[in-house]
Design a protein around this motif. Structure first.
Motif, PDB file in Angstrom:
ATOM      1  N   ALA A  16       6.631   6.873  -0.509  1.00  0.00           N
ATOM      2  CA  ALA A  16       5.543   7.374  -1.353  1.00  0.00           C
ATOM      3  C   ALA A  16       5.745   8.869  -1.562  1.00  0.00           C
ATOM      4  O   ALA A  16       6.095   9.595  -0.619  1.00  0.00           O
ATOM      5  CB  ALA A  16       4.200   7.110  -0.689  1.00  0.00           C
ATOM      6  N   ARG A  17       5.504   9.297  -2.776  1.00  0.00           N
ATOM      7  CA  ARG A  17       5.706  10.712  -3.135  1.00  0.00           C
ATOM      8  C   ARG A  17       5.002  11.640  -2.143  1.00  0.00           C
ATOM      9  O   ARG A  17       5.587  12.577  -1.623  1.00  0.00           O
ATOM     10  CB  ARG A  17       5.116  10.883  -4.537  1.00  0.00           C
ATOM     11  N   ARG A  53      -0.166  -1.189  -5.992  1.00  0.00           N
ATOM     12  CA  ARG A  53      -0.734   0.160  -6.001  1.00  0.00           C
ATOM     13  C   ARG A  53       0.320   1.210  -5.656  1.00  0.00           C
ATOM     14  O   ARG A  53       0.357   2.299  -6.241  1.00  0.00           O
ATOM     15  CB  ARG A  53      -1.893   0.223  -5.001  1.00  0.00           C
ATOM     16  N   PHE A  54       1.197   0.868  -4.706  1.00  0.00           N
ATOM     17  CA  PHE A  54       2.303   1.776  -4.346  1.00  0.00           C
ATOM     18  C   PHE A  54       3.121   2.116  -5.595  1.00  0.00           C
ATOM     19  O   PHE A  54       3.443   3.285  -5.839  1.00  0.00           O
ATOM     20  CB  PHE A  54       3.173   1.112  -3.274  1.00  0.00           C
ATOM     21  N   ASP A  78      -1.562  -4.061  -2.387  1.00  0.00           N
ATOM     22  CA  ASP A  78      -1.129  -2.758  -1.845  1.00  0.00           C
ATOM     23  C   ASP A  78       0.240  -2.352  -2.395  1.00  0.00           C
ATOM     24  O   ASP A  78       0.497  -1.167  -2.637  1.00  0.00           O
ATOM     25  CB  ASP A  78      -1.069  -2.813  -0.313  1.00  0.00           C
ATOM     26  N   LYS A 114      -2.820   1.730   2.811  1.00  0.00           N
ATOM     27  CA  LYS A 114      -1.811   2.129   1.818  1.00  0.00           C
ATOM     28  C   LYS A 114      -0.379   1.859   2.252  1.00  0.00           C
ATOM     29  O   LYS A 114      -0.029   2.122   3.413  1.00  0.00           O
ATOM     30  CB  LYS A 114      -1.939   3.638   1.573  1.00  0.00           C
ATOM     31  N   ARG A 133       2.146   1.779  -8.797  1.00  0.00           N
ATOM     32  CA  ARG A 133       1.312   2.514  -9.764  1.00  0.00           C
ATOM     33  C   ARG A 133       1.276   4.000  -9.419  1.00  0.00           C
ATOM     34  O   ARG A 133       1.400   4.873 -10.262  1.00  0.00           O
ATOM     35  CB  ARG A 133      -0.124   1.959  -9.759  1.00  0.00           C
ATOM     36  N   ASP A 134       1.123   4.294  -8.129  1.00  0.00           N
ATOM     37  CA  ASP A 134       0.986   5.692  -7.683  1.00  0.00           C
ATOM     38  C   ASP A 134       2.317   6.451  -7.691  1.00  0.00           C
ATOM     39  O   ASP A 134       2.324   7.683  -7.729  1.00  0.00           O
ATOM     40  CB  ASP A 134       0.436   5.750  -6.244  1.00  0.00           C
ATOM     41  N   ASN A 135       3.430   5.719  -7.562  1.00  0.00           N
ATOM     42  CA  ASN A 135       4.691   6.417  -7.254  1.00  0.00           C
ATOM     43  C   ASN A 135       5.825   6.249  -8.249  1.00  0.00           C
ATOM     44  O   ASN A 135       6.878   6.851  -8.076  1.00  0.00           O
ATOM     45  CB  ASN A 135       5.188   5.964  -5.870  1.00  0.00           C
TER      46      ASN A 135
END
Ligand SMILES: CC(C)(COP(=O)(O)OP(=O)(O)OC[C@H]1O[C@@H](n2cnc3c(N)ncnc32)[C@H](O)[C@@H]1OP(=O)(O)O)[C@@H](O)C(=O)NCCC(=O)NCCS
Length: 205
Positions: free
Chosen positions: A117-118, A37-38, A34, A92, A40-42
């Motif tokens: 997170a954005r 992933r945070f 998790d 998430k 990767r996404d942000n």
């Protein structure tokens, strides 16, 4: 703090702090996927603007599993409290709050760093998390000072710290190496008005 419950029976159990909308836990290896992933996404176009350069394994699950293991050891050693923000049902990662470089003796202080997170900015999640965690750091970890520093152009970070009661203490020139350049930072801090300094007076801390 709505609730502080031990996660396990260790002598220094990792805390779990509950707020109305969030659960805040010390990073642990099960969160490796998790957390990866945070990032990767942000990372790109959001966290990278305000963070020191990241290594090549920033999006790697194994890397974050190892970092989370280290976070547990740091918690047990009393050197850092690295929290992960999630909704009460898990899933998430919405953000991180890291209280690091804990120094005892006559200083009783730590640094604070945070990342949201954005897609979850502008909803008060970070304020909610940090209000609870600052109280935890003062009451349960018994620290006297939390220091947080930000680039003058990071207006969201400035507003967040002001809301939380941090006071500006000065401007540090060429303070951190961020995005390829040494960046000036505004120094801010929150102190604990209820700190029990009796052990310090007795020379016991
Ligand atoms: C710095 C950062 C954590 C701030 O996040 P944020 O979303 O602005 O902070 P909060 O979650 O506390 O949200 C506050 C905002 O939500 C609004 N809000 C909406 N609903 C709310 C609610 N229910 N409760 C409280 N505030 C609410 C507030 O009005 C405030 O907006 P404003 O700043 O425009 O006035 C985030 O921008 C970030 O991660 N930036 C990149 C990394 C970074 O800069 N880290 C810090 C380096 S020093």
């Amino acid at each position: 703090v709505a609730g502080v419950q031990p996660l396990n029976a260790d002598a220094v159990a990792a805390p779990r702090v509950a707020t109305p909308r969030l659960v805040l836990t010390i990073a642990h290896p099960g969160l490796g996927p998790d957390i990866a992933r945070f990032f990767r996404d942000n990372w790109q176009g959001h966290l990278d603007r305000w963070s020191p350069p990241a290594g090549p394994r920033l999006f790697d699950v194994g890397y974050w599993t190892g970092r989370a293991e280290a976070a547990e050891s740091e918690w047990r050693a009393g050197t850092a409290a690295r929290f992960v923000l999630q909704r009460p049902d898990g899933g998430k990662v919405l953000g991180t709050c890291n209280y690091t470089n804990i120094v005892r003796g006559p200083f009783q202080a730590c640094y604070l760093g945070y990342q949201a997170a954005r897609a979850h900015q502008g909803q008060g999640f970070m304020t909610e998390a940090l209000e609870a965690l600052d109280a935890f750091v003062f009451r349960e970890m018994r620290l006297h000072r939390i220091m947080a520093n930000y680039m003058p152009e990071n207006t969201r970070s400035a507003r967040l710290l002001e809301r939380l009661g941090f006071l500006k203490e000065g401007l540090a020139r060429d303070y951190l190496f961020i995005d390829g350049v040494w960046r000036d930072h505004i120094l801010a801090a929150l102190t604990n008005p209820d700190f029990d300094d009796a052990p310090l007076r007795e020379g016991a801390a």
